[in-house]
Design a protein around this motif. Sequence first.
Motif, PDB file in Angstrom:
ATOM      1  N   ILE A  64       0.842  -1.216  -0.071  1.00  0.00           N
ATOM      2  CA  ILE A  64      -0.113  -0.073  -0.077  1.00  0.00           C
ATOM      3  C   ILE A  64       0.915   1.150   0.036  1.00  0.00           C
ATOM      4  N   ALA A  65       0.295   2.240  -0.653  1.00  0.00           N
ATOM      5  CA  ALA A  65       1.087   3.433  -0.631  1.00  0.00           C
ATOM      6  C   ALA A  65      -0.155   4.819  -0.321  1.00  0.00           C
ATOM      7  N   GLY A  66       0.331   5.779   0.296  1.00  0.00           N
ATOM      8  CA  GLY A  66      -0.528   6.818   0.592  1.00  0.00           C
ATOM      9  C   GLY A  66      -1.431   6.524   1.648  1.00  0.00           C
ATOM     10  N   ALA A  67      -1.400   5.713   2.301  1.00  0.00           N
ATOM     11  CA  ALA A  67      -2.310   5.283   3.528  1.00  0.00           C
ATOM     12  C   ALA A  67      -2.008   6.256   4.763  1.00  0.00           C
ATOM     13  N   VAL A  68      -2.907   6.221   5.730  1.00  0.00           N
ATOM     14  CA  VAL A  68      -2.998   6.769   6.981  1.00  0.00           C
ATOM     15  C   VAL A  68      -3.388   5.479   7.920  1.00  0.00           C
ATOM     16  N   VAL A  69      -2.239   4.803   8.540  1.00  0.00           N
ATOM     17  CA  VAL A  69      -2.667   3.761   9.288  1.00  0.00           C
ATOM     18  C   VAL A  69      -2.799   4.170  10.816  1.00  0.00           C
ATOM     19  N   THR A  70      -3.976   3.704  11.195  1.00  0.00           N
ATOM     20  CA  THR A  70      -4.445   4.137  12.694  1.00  0.00           C
ATOM     21  C   THR A  70      -4.255   2.846  13.416  1.00  0.00           C
ATOM     22  N   GLY A  71      -3.759   3.100  14.861  1.00  0.00           N
ATOM     23  CA  GLY A  71      -3.579   1.972  15.588  1.00  0.00           C
ATOM     24  C   GLY A  71      -2.244   1.455  15.521  1.00  0.00           C
ATOM     25  N   SER A  72      -2.060   0.421  16.245  1.00  0.00           N
ATOM     26  CA  SER A  72      -0.585   0.038  16.166  1.00  0.00           C
ATOM     27  C   SER A  72      -0.418  -1.504  15.561  1.00  0.00           C
ATOM     28  N   LEU A  73       0.431  -1.494  14.350  1.00  0.00           N
ATOM     29  CA  LEU A  73       0.607  -2.514  13.745  1.00  0.00           C
ATOM     30  C   LEU A  73       1.398  -3.529  14.619  1.00  0.00           C
ATOM     31  N   ARG A  74       0.663  -4.554  15.258  1.00  0.00           N
ATOM     32  CA  ARG A  74       1.677  -5.473  16.167  1.00  0.00           C
ATOM     33  C   ARG A  74       1.740  -6.954  15.527  1.00  0.00           C
ATOM     34  N   LEU A  75       2.928  -7.143  15.108  1.00  0.00           N
ATOM     35  CA  LEU A  75       3.294  -8.566  14.460  1.00  0.00           C
ATOM     36  C   LEU A  75       4.329  -9.234  15.202  1.00  0.00           C
ATOM     37  N   ALA A  76       4.707  -8.783  16.526  1.00  0.00           N
ATOM     38  CA  ALA A  76       5.682  -9.441  17.278  1.00  0.00           C
ATOM     39  C   ALA A  76       5.424 -11.111  17.265  1.00  0.00           C
ATOM     40  N   TYR A  77       6.640 -11.634  17.161  1.00  0.00           N
ATOM     41  CA  TYR A  77       6.853 -13.113  17.245  1.00  0.00           C
ATOM     42  C   TYR A  77       5.866 -13.566  16.024  1.00  0.00           C
ATOM     43  N   ALA A  78       5.394 -12.990  15.126  1.00  0.00           N
ATOM     44  CA  ALA A  78       4.756 -13.607  14.119  1.00  0.00           C
ATOM     45  C   ALA A  78       5.534 -14.286  13.010  1.00  0.00           C
ATOM     46  N   ASP A  79       5.138 -15.122  12.451  1.00  0.00           N
ATOM     47  CA  ASP A  79       5.846 -15.720  11.036  1.00  0.00           C
ATOM     48  C   ASP A  79       4.935 -15.338   9.797  1.00  0.00           C
ATOM     49  N   VAL A  80       5.475 -14.156   9.139  1.00  0.00           N
ATOM     50  CA  VAL A  80       4.928 -13.434   8.008  1.00  0.00           C
ATOM     51  C   VAL A  80       5.419 -14.167   6.739  1.00  0.00           C
ATOM     52  N   SER A  81       4.562 -14.695   6.141  1.00  0.00           N
ATOM     53  CA  SER A  81       5.108 -15.239   4.738  1.00  0.00           C
ATOM     54  C   SER A  81       5.004 -14.443   3.471  1.00  0.00           C
ATOM     55  N   VAL A  82       4.336 -13.044   3.620  1.00  0.00           N
ATOM     56  CA  VAL A  82       4.190 -12.186   2.545  1.00  0.00           C
ATOM     57  C   VAL A  82       4.989 -10.901   2.833  1.00  0.00           C
ATOM     58  N   PRO A  83       5.401 -10.445   1.754  1.00  0.00           N
ATOM     59  CA  PRO A  83       6.305  -8.978   1.846  1.00  0.00           C
ATOM     60  C   PRO A  83       5.260  -8.108   2.362  1.00  0.00           C
ATOM     61  N   ILE A  84       5.809  -7.069   3.065  1.00  0.00           N
ATOM     62  CA  ILE A  84       4.998  -5.924   3.646  1.00  0.00           C
ATOM     63  C   ILE A  84       5.583  -4.737   3.033  1.00  0.00           C
ATOM     64  N   THR A  85       4.773  -3.949   2.349  1.00  0.00           N
ATOM     65  CA  THR A  85       5.098  -2.601   1.928  1.00  0.00           C
ATOM     66  C   THR A  85       4.216  -1.776   2.254  1.00  0.00           C
ATOM     67  N   ILE A  86       4.837  -0.562   2.887  1.00  0.00           N
ATOM     68  CA  ILE A  86       3.817   0.544   3.354  1.00  0.00           C
ATOM     69  C   ILE A  86       4.526   1.636   3.024  1.00  0.00           C
ATOM     70  N   CYS A  87       4.368   2.359   1.879  1.00  0.00           N
ATOM     71  CA  CYS A  87       5.171   3.315   1.346  1.00  0.00           C
ATOM     72  C   CYS A  87       4.499   4.787   1.477  1.00  0.00           C
ATOM     73  N   ASP A  88       5.274   5.834   1.530  1.00  0.00           N
ATOM     74  CA  ASP A  88       4.671   7.242   1.498  1.00  0.00           C
ATOM     75  C   ASP A  88       3.397   7.321   2.324  1.00  0.00           C
ATOM     76  N   SER A  89       3.121   6.719   3.429  1.00  0.00           N
ATOM     77  CA  SER A  89       2.249   6.663   3.966  1.00  0.00           C
ATOM     78  C   SER A  89       2.589   7.337   5.684  1.00  0.00           C
ATOM     79  N   GLN A  90       1.429   7.502   6.255  1.00  0.00           N
ATOM     80  CA  GLN A  90       1.708   7.934   7.921  1.00  0.00           C
ATOM     81  C   GLN A  90       1.178   6.939   8.706  1.00  0.00           C
ATOM     82  N   VAL A  91       1.959   6.504   9.536  1.00  0.00           N
ATOM     83  CA  VAL A  91       1.856   5.296  10.715  1.00  0.00           C
ATOM     84  C   VAL A  91       1.822   6.060  11.860  1.00  0.00           C
TER      85      VAL A  91
END
Length: 482
Positions: A64-91
């Motif tokens: 995703i690009a140009g997003a406003v991400v609300t809340g806390s992105l929590r992936l602690a200790y997770a096994d994520v099998s997909v690439p994560i792309t958060i570009c030009d966004s506000q977190v």
Amino acid sequence: MAILSYMDVGDLTETERLVWDAFAVGERIDLAARPDRRVRAEVLRALALGARPAEPGCLPALRIAGAVVTGSLRLAYADVSVPITICDSQVGEPILIYGARLRRLTLSGSDLAGVEAQGVVVESGIDLTGAVSTGPITLTGARVDGVLLLDGARLSGGPVALDATHLTVSRSILARKGFECHGEIRLGGAEIAGSVRFDGAFLDNPGEWAIQAQGLRVGAVLDFSGGARVAGGIRLSNAVVASVLTLRGTVLTEPRRGESLDLRNLAAAEAIMQYGAPVPGRVDLRYARIGLLRDDPSSWPVEISLDGFGYEMIAGSARVTDRLRWLRLDPGGYRPQIYARLAAVYRAAGRDDDARVVRLAGERRLRESLPRTGRLWGWLQDLTVGYGYRPRRAGAWLVALLGLGWAVFAAVPPRAAEASKAPEFHAVAYAADLLLPVVDLGQQSAYLPRGWTAWIAYLLIGAGLLFATTAATGIARRLRRD
């Protein structure tokens, strides 16, 4: 936090539904032009953890690009099998991925509140190009199989803006092209297989350590060149750089407690220390080991600690007189090792005359620290034979004294002790007999000086004894050291 499932689609906003559907086919979606750019962090978490299955024949990806991400992105200790792309966004809240395993993480161009990624494993690199983080980036004990990209990023997350202690990177760390860090960078114990490049960067932590990297291991180049500006100190004690440490053009200001560079026990194949301006604080090179040293007298610091510093070759514009001034920048006073090291390097390069100049300067520096009698004895050795490093001076003294004796005793010949047994008198032989204590030409014992010439005889005898003693001491020193 509950994970959204496929049955929760009705709870999604229109914008979130676009992200949800794009994920299933691995499509990048740009939300910059949408009236509602908000995406809840829990939706992104659900997608990353497999809540939306892939479309047949597609590879899912969160892009995703140009997003406003609300809340806390929590992936602690997770096994994520997909690439994560958060570009030009506000977190708006810190991203929590500590202990997780990720395929790839891209946050380029985004405004972040920090990233907590202690112990994370990323299989294909982290991209923070152009990102702005107002919270700390924590990569303690992380492993990145690829490149850690920080080009153009701006970090200002508190006293420690980037903590990468014991980070392992299989390729390089690139923090170039306008990278700024306001706060400390920690790379202590990190292992970087490729290069670490801060060329052109601005590292700002005035009066403190801008970088602490004790025990850092770099497989190629550690680069602070390209006009990099560092407000604060750089600490690289016990670091190992397999190729080149370069500070060419680097401007160092506002050192930590008077110390601009801590390079104690550093090991590098080559060090380029041609700074962009004179260094205002001390450079600590104690027990560092450098293959080739390149520097420039015009930018030397006010103090350089050189005790135990070892280098095999030197290059640059410095003459031997500059190098002697360089040695005197050591605040510890006279250290025999630093003079011996420089002389050995000159000798190995075939510059024997320069090596002797350095040795002689070392003896003179030692003389300054001796008590009065020692200084007097040293001064006599210097005056007569140059501590054994000026053999021509010894010859000049010998000729001058011999000429003096010859002239005096030719004008006022001595009287024979026993006229019947005395050999024929020769003024030059008589002067040589007086002057050289190890030579017996039969003249001194056969003739006695007259009147005031006796004082000349005493002068020649005393000078001969002094010359012989200092010559023997100096020559023995030279043979022993060179």
